[in-house]
Write a protein that holds these residues in place. Structure first.
Motif, PDB file in Angstrom:
ATOM      1  N   THR A 118      -2.887  67.597  24.232  1.00 21.68           N
ATOM      2  CA  THR A 118      -2.358  69.181  23.754  1.00 21.68           C
ATOM      3  C   THR A 118      -0.815  69.036  23.077  1.00 21.68           C
ATOM      4  O   THR A 118       0.039  69.134  22.390  1.00 21.68           O
ATOM      5  N   TYR A 119       0.542  67.903  23.457  1.00 29.34           N
ATOM      6  CA  TYR A 119       1.170  67.054  23.741  1.00 29.34           C
ATOM      7  C   TYR A 119       1.542  66.861  22.577  1.00 29.34           C
ATOM      8  O   TYR A 119       1.887  66.811  21.397  1.00 29.34           O
ATOM      9  N   SER A 120       0.642  65.602  22.362  1.00 25.86           N
ATOM     10  CA  SER A 120       0.395  64.834  21.431  1.00 25.86           C
ATOM     11  C   SER A 120       0.224  65.255  19.598  1.00 25.86           C
ATOM     12  O   SER A 120       0.453  65.290  18.965  1.00 25.86           O
ATOM     13  N   ASN A 121      -0.662  66.545  19.851  1.00 26.29           N
ATOM     14  CA  ASN A 121      -1.031  67.514  19.123  1.00 26.29           C
ATOM     15  C   ASN A 121       0.234  68.460  18.572  1.00 26.29           C
ATOM     16  O   ASN A 121       0.546  68.662  17.615  1.00 26.29           O
ATOM     17  N   ARG A 122       0.882  68.767  19.156  1.00 23.37           N
ATOM     18  CA  ARG A 122       2.485  69.278  18.965  1.00 23.37           C
ATOM     19  C   ARG A 122       2.956  68.570  18.444  1.00 23.37           C
ATOM     20  O   ARG A 122       3.889  69.742  17.525  1.00 23.37           O
ATOM     21  N   VAL A 123       3.235  67.095  18.998  1.00 25.80           N
ATOM     22  CA  VAL A 123       4.229  66.778  18.149  1.00 25.80           C
ATOM     23  C   VAL A 123       3.306  66.197  16.438  1.00 25.80           C
ATOM     24  O   VAL A 123       4.219  66.514  15.402  1.00 25.80           O
ATOM     25  N   ALA A 124       2.139  66.096  16.415  1.00 22.41           N
ATOM     26  CA  ALA A 124       1.438  65.855  15.136  1.00 22.41           C
ATOM     27  C   ALA A 124       2.074  67.480  14.146  1.00 22.41           C
ATOM     28  O   ALA A 124       1.855  67.228  13.295  1.00 22.41           O
ATOM     29  N   ASN A 125       1.656  68.494  14.739  1.00 24.50           N
ATOM     30  CA  ASN A 125       2.753  69.516  14.005  1.00 24.50           C
ATOM     31  C   ASN A 125       2.957  70.137  13.380  1.00 24.50           C
ATOM     32  O   ASN A 125       3.544  70.240  13.003  1.00 24.50           O
ATOM     33  N   TYR A 126       4.278  69.778  14.562  1.00 25.43           N
ATOM     34  CA  TYR A 126       5.637  69.373  14.150  1.00 25.43           C
ATOM     35  C   TYR A 126       6.346  68.635  13.014  1.00 25.43           C
ATOM     36  O   TYR A 126       6.905  69.238  12.162  1.00 25.43           O
ATOM     37  N   PHE A 127       5.417  67.440  13.269  1.00 29.66           N
ATOM     38  CA  PHE A 127       6.931  66.544  11.922  1.00 29.66           C
ATOM     39  C   PHE A 127       5.137  67.234  10.703  1.00 29.66           C
ATOM     40  O   PHE A 127       5.755  66.917   9.807  1.00 29.66           O
ATOM     41  N   LEU A 128       3.901  67.818  10.280  1.00 26.80           N
ATOM     42  CA  LEU A 128       2.814  67.914   9.630  1.00 26.80           C
ATOM     43  C   LEU A 128       4.416  69.230   9.340  1.00 26.80           C
ATOM     44  O   LEU A 128       4.428  69.210   7.511  1.00 26.80           O
ATOM     45  N   SER A 129       4.997  69.609   9.662  1.00 32.75           N
ATOM     46  CA  SER A 129       5.333  70.853   9.410  1.00 32.75           C
ATOM     47  C   SER A 129       7.277  70.972   8.653  1.00 32.75           C
ATOM     48  O   SER A 129       7.966  71.742   8.124  1.00 32.75           O
ATOM     49  N   ARG A 130       7.358  69.589   9.431  1.00 39.45           N
ATOM     50  CA  ARG A 130       8.282  69.315   8.528  1.00 39.45           C
ATOM     51  C   ARG A 130       8.021  68.471   7.339  1.00 39.45           C
ATOM     52  O   ARG A 130       9.467  67.421   6.615  1.00 39.45           O
ATOM     53  N   GLY A 131       7.703  68.335   6.165  1.00 40.04           N
ATOM     54  CA  GLY A 131       6.651  68.010   5.667  1.00 40.04           C
ATOM     55  C   GLY A 131       6.911  65.929   5.575  1.00 40.04           C
ATOM     56  O   GLY A 131       6.494  65.048   4.725  1.00 40.04           O
ATOM     57  N   TYR A 132       6.624  65.409   7.039  1.00 45.17           N
ATOM     58  CA  TYR A 132       6.157  64.346   6.835  1.00 45.17           C
ATOM     59  C   TYR A 132       4.446  64.380   7.106  1.00 45.17           C
ATOM     60  O   TYR A 132       3.475  64.802   7.078  1.00 45.17           O
ATOM     61  N   ALA A 133       4.267  62.558   6.442  1.00 44.86           N
ATOM     62  CA  ALA A 133       2.997  62.609   5.194  1.00 44.86           C
ATOM     63  C   ALA A 133       2.293  60.806   5.860  1.00 44.86           C
ATOM     64  O   ALA A 133       3.080  60.711   6.201  1.00 44.86           O
ATOM     65  N   LYS A 134       1.101  61.171   5.220  1.00 46.08           N
ATOM     66  CA  LYS A 134       0.518  59.364   5.663  1.00 46.08           C
ATOM     67  C   LYS A 134       1.687  58.526   5.118  1.00 46.08           C
ATOM     68  O   LYS A 134       2.040  59.004   4.121  1.00 46.08           O
ATOM     69  N   GLY A 135       1.601  57.723   5.656  1.00 44.65           N
ATOM     70  CA  GLY A 135       2.424  56.610   5.434  1.00 44.65           C
ATOM     71  C   GLY A 135       4.387  56.003   5.427  1.00 44.65           C
ATOM     72  O   GLY A 135       4.515  55.589   5.061  1.00 44.65           O
ATOM     73  N   ASP A 136       4.513  57.706   5.662  1.00 47.23           N
ATOM     74  CA  ASP A 136       6.132  57.943   6.319  1.00 47.23           C
ATOM     75  C   ASP A 136       6.614  56.875   7.440  1.00 47.23           C
ATOM     76  O   ASP A 136       5.296  56.313   8.271  1.00 47.23           O
ATOM     77  N   SER A 137       7.674  56.602   7.699  1.00 45.16           N
ATOM     78  CA  SER A 137       7.779  55.864   8.544  1.00 45.16           C
ATOM     79  C   SER A 137       9.016  56.608   9.504  1.00 45.16           C
ATOM     80  O   SER A 137       9.638  57.273   9.299  1.00 45.16           O
TER      81      SER A 137
END
Length: 87
Positions: A23-42
């Motif tokens: 659950t926590y890792s999904n929240r992290v993933a959703n947060y970073f997606l909402s901030r515009g991070y995408a595959k290949g970013d660091s």
């Protein structure tokens, strides 16, 4: 099959079960997606060794963001920092 209620970490409270970590890792993933991070970013992870570190790493990995890890302990050992600076 893993039991979602299985305890994976006994050192502290935030994410003790596998389900809580998922659950926590999904929240992290959703947060970073909402901030515009995408595959290949660091993203640099610079923090103490804590259970949340694993969740952050997992969440970033789920969306293809590369977690660049830094060892927090190096900055508290001036002897080690001096050696790194000389390198």
């Amino acid at each position: 099959m893993l039991n979602p209620q299985q305890i994976w970490c006994t050192c502290c409270n935030p994410c003790n079960s596998l389900l809580q970590m998922e659950t926590y890792s999904n929240r992290v993933a959703n947060y970073f997606l909402s901030r515009g991070y995408a595959k290949g970013d660091s993203v640099a992870l610079f923090m103490e060794n804590r259970p949340e570190y694993v969740g952050l790493w997992m969440g970033l990995a789920k969306i293809g963001v590369i977690p660049a890890t830094a060892t927090f302990s190096l900055y508290y050992k001036s002897n080690t920092v001096d050696q790194v600076n000389k390198f």
